[in-house]
Write an enzyme that holds these catalytic residues in place. Structure first.
Site, PDB file in Angstrom:
ATOM      1  N   LEU A  64       0.873  -1.178   0.000  1.00  0.00           N
ATOM      2  CA  LEU A  64       0.000   0.000   0.000  1.00  0.00           C
ATOM      3  C   LEU A  64       0.908   1.225   0.000  1.00  0.00           C
ATOM      4  CD1 LEU A  64      -2.691  -0.848   2.746  1.00  0.00           C
ATOM      5  CD2 LEU A  64      -3.003  -0.917   0.266  1.00  0.00           C
ATOM      6  N   ASP A  65       0.448   2.311  -0.623  1.00  0.00           N
ATOM      7  CA  ASP A  65       1.203   3.566  -0.572  1.00  0.00           C
ATOM      8  C   ASP A  65       1.422   3.988   0.880  1.00  0.00           C
ATOM      9  OD1 ASP A  65       0.877   3.611  -3.303  1.00  0.00           O
ATOM     10  OD2 ASP A  65      -0.592   5.236  -3.322  1.00  0.00           O
ATOM     11  N   ARG A  66       2.456   4.759   1.090  1.00  0.00           N
ATOM     12  CA  ARG A  66       2.755   5.258   2.443  1.00  0.00           C
ATOM     13  C   ARG A  66       1.545   5.946   3.069  1.00  0.00           C
ATOM     14  NH1 ARG A  66       6.661  10.330   3.297  1.00  0.00           N
ATOM     15  NH2 ARG A  66       4.738  11.353   2.657  1.00  0.00           N
TER      16      ARG A  66
END
Length: 232
Positions: A64-66
């Site tokens: 998942l993106d940050r």
């Protein structure tokens, strides 16, 4: 809005599902899953606390993106991680994200079919709509509206980097708090309003798929309420 690494107790408290093959944890927004080239806090650094009796810590089955929160799947051993990797690769895992977007679509549901390519060499991860890029398809449904915002359920049919963020922005309704593809802090909101709400994993042939739902994080509450969400 970076957040510090999680203590063993904190990451254990974020376990949403655990069986012999996998864990699903509730990833906090603002914490990258991997250690970056410059170091810094990351989620993987806390995985040793998630062994639960196994000889090795679990391994990421996807990313998942940050700045995205919610359901993140980990494989508990090599064979399980390989199986999960194939399920993700071939689109067998159901993923539903919740997002709050600026404005919103006129219709109540639909699909975005817009190929994506890299923005440029310097920004390796950043994407842009590109007719010659990789196929990218996202389904969406409006769950509520209000205050010039819309609350959407987004289902990425393909799994391109930043896919939902680029698709929403390209349609003219960027995700609130998106400082790459949207208007970011212009709304006074430093946090991306994108949450991996539900994941459905058909891990065993002779059992029902594992369905896991991640609670809504605090930074989404105010704008979701404006769109008609009622706290769980």
């Amino acid at each position: 809005m970076d957040v510090p690494e999680l203590t063993p107790d904190e990451i254990q408290a974020r376990v949403l599902h655990r069986d012999g093959l996998m864990l699903v944890i509730d990833k906090p927004a603002g914490l990258p899953v991997h250690r970056g080239p410059k170091g810094g806090a990351n989620l993987e650094a806390s995985f040793d606390a998630l062994r639960f009796g196994l000889p090795r810590p679990p391994v990421l089955a996807h990313r998942l993106d940050r700045d995205t929160s919610g359901c993140l799947v980990l494989g508990r051993h090599r064979k399980a991680t390989a199986s999960l990797g194939m399920l993700f690769k071939y689109g067998k895992i159901g993923k539903t994200y919740w997002a709050v977007v600026e404005g919103g679509p006129a219709e109540d549901e639909g699909s975005i079919d817009l190929p994506l390519g890299r923005l440029n060499e310097e920004r390796g991860w950043w994407q842009k709509p590109d007719p010659a890029g990789q196929p990218a398809v996202s389904n969406w449904k409006v769950l509520g509206r209000g205050d010039g915002l819309s609350w959407l359920a987004l289902e990425p049919v393909t799994g391109r980097t930043h896919q939902l963020r680029v698709h929403a922005a390209a349609m003219g309704w960027p995700i609130v708090g998106d400082n790459i593809y949207g208007n970011g802090p212009r709304l006074g909101e430093p946090r991306l309003h994108l949450h991996s709400r539900e994941i459905v994993v058909p891990l065993s042939r002779n059992k029902d798929p594992v369905r896991v739902v991640a609670p809504v994080p605090a930074h989404l509450h105010e704008r979701l309420r404006a769109c008609g969400w009622r706290e769980e």
